[in-house]
Enzyme design. Sequence first.
Site, mmCIF file in Angstrom:
data_model
loop_
_atom_site.group_PDB
_atom_site.id
_atom_site.type_symbol
_atom_site.label_atom_id
_atom_site.label_comp_id
_atom_site.label_asym_id
_atom_site.label_seq_id
_atom_site.Cartn_x
_atom_site.Cartn_y
_atom_site.Cartn_z
ATOM 1 N N CYS A 92 0.921 -1.385 0.173
ATOM 2 C CA CYS A 92 -0.141 0.168 -0.073
ATOM 3 C C CYS A 92 0.826 1.310 -0.145
ATOM 4 C CB CYS A 92 -0.797 0.101 1.157
ATOM 5 S SG CYS A 92 -2.254 1.130 1.057
ATOM 6 N N HIS A 193 -4.207 -5.363 2.101
ATOM 7 C CA HIS A 193 -3.931 -5.751 3.480
ATOM 8 C C HIS A 193 -4.546 -7.029 3.924
ATOM 9 C CE1 HIS A 193 -2.740 -1.544 3.773
ATOM 10 N NE2 HIS A 193 -3.774 -1.124 3.096
#
Lengths: 244, 431
Positions: A92, A193
């Site tokens: 990310c 995630h």
Amino acid sequence: MSPVRIVLIYQSLLGIYGDRGNAMVLAKRLEWRGIDHELIVVEPGEPVPPDAGVYLLGGGEDMAQISAVRALTSDTNLFRGMDAGAVLFAVCAGYQICGQTFTVGDHDEVIDGLGLLDVTTRRGPQRAVGEILTRWTRPDGSVSLITGFENHGGFTTLGADAAPLAQVEVGIGNSGDGTEGAVQGRAIGTYPHGPVLARNPDLADHVLSLALGRDLEPLDLPEVDRLRADRIAHVRAGRRRVGA
Amino acid sequence: MVPANSRSRRPDDDLGRVRLGLAIGAGRLAAKASRLAGRGSGASIRGQVMLRIDPQAFGKLLRHRRIAAVSGTNGKTTTTHLLTAAVRASLSDGNRVVTNADGANLYHGIASALGEHPDADIAILETDERVVRELIRQGRPELLVLLNFSRDQLDRHHEIKALGRSWRDALVEAGTEGPVVVANSCDPLVVWAARAAHRTVWVDTGDSWTQDAALCPECGSVLVHAPATPASRARWHCPACDLSQPTPDYVVHGDDVTDRSGTVHHLALQVPGRFNRANAACALAAAVEFGGGAADALRGMRDVKSPAGRYATAHFGSTSARLLLAKNPAGWAESLPLAASDPVVLAIDSAAADGRDVSWLWDVDYEQLAGRHVVCTGPRAQDLAVRLTYAGVEHSVEPDLSTALTDRSATLDCIATYTPFQRLRRLGGLA
């Protein structure tokens, strides 16, 4: 053989989405196999070990991205470690800072990244938030599904030197162009995630295999298989509802 | 309520009052219908109907009252209950105080509570972080308690600093008309927001959660967290600008709170845990600022037992389960040490109110449960099971909440995220 060093970089800056779990997963999978290892957590101001097997970066906010780039650029050991053959696994915001440039803030200020991946990130038309499912082609040519939760406002475009990590089945991924993540040499960037390595043991073992320079036998973890089956069924059912 | 001065009345005031009256009446009907249909208290639907009929109801209902508001990521409901009890204990008529005791803390929840008690001249309001700004603008509260900021539901609130900025902006805008702020001096983002107030009362709560306070909210430098020294009591400071932990007006140590005059107040609460002693210290400071005496406040707070069902004991067959709520990693860090039973039941969901991404499970130190058995329940029980596998904690998985708790053992502790917590209250006969 010296222990495999797993270095979790700047948890306080890039660690708000449980991505420290990736480090815990890698360490535990080595421990279960009886492979000697060390898990090292470095914070800004402390030197990054230059001799890691795996470096890990996680998700975080805009200001934290700028601080992390500044600190890693002045520390320089991450670059040294990569030159020496380490593996980098970045998630990310951590993925974005490894690129050429990314943007922060309401005015989309352009920030230079670490240049470890030939990707650029700009604000996307809408934030990508939700469960994501991608198809990753493993080094042996077989396909493994990657399940996770994406949550990013930046959209990432790959340059000539980077290849996509996976193809999107459900979700947005890099920019809605069907690709997810990037691979360049031994650097891997990805959005999900979950943490992504907890939900995707094949990918976790791929990272470890790269670091060890040898293949690993899979571990038998029925709990993880059940979770994968749950999440994959859930995300595919969600897609059907949207299509209906 | 203070009667309106008839000479200053204008026709549109009258119209506004009529409209508000209609809105309150319609809201009551909707709430009654909801209750008859067995859909809970009806508080939320009441507020929604009221605001639909009179969009200005929120501001109108706030006017002419003395208001104290409580906000922050964790502890809002309990602190609101503590402050309400503290203030009521100093009054001969406790009915003068209205509060949203059920934890409904958005516009419609607040409007709903106020609409039911038009004559209460004091309002003590749990206020969602996103509503603080409008509450300051429209309600002109006398007092605002700011507890803490931490990661929570990141699928919805992408940046916690944005919330801090909205508080700060509202306080700057309100200037001397704004509230006195009672603020937790251990939380850098709270301090940054609160120091914009014209007056601030600092409470050193002893909070130790620093994982969401890496960077200076003022200048972006990496904050330094270090133990206090004889030269400086500040346990955190920015190396590049002037932001640092302020000198406290109240300090929590163990079960005592010392105020700026050196007087030690013994808390002796019924609600458990270090975190609730921190909440009570903030409530004590707020009650004193609000004009009450510390002795009354302490007496009132000691009666608070299970705010909105937290820490209450529910019954599932032969099992009595104490229910604890934990909504995010900072909340789990406080709740896990309180849950001492073996087995212990942990209930996880990822509905909108829980946060749809359960990655946060990996930011919680479940390793501390090693040696005990964990029953994983709720729709995301399997995610917890994987987390516990890697933590080396023995566990079993029973996704159905009732089955997970029923006839398990005589007494046990159960920690749940928001949605399963509310379901367990109903299943266990508490709501």
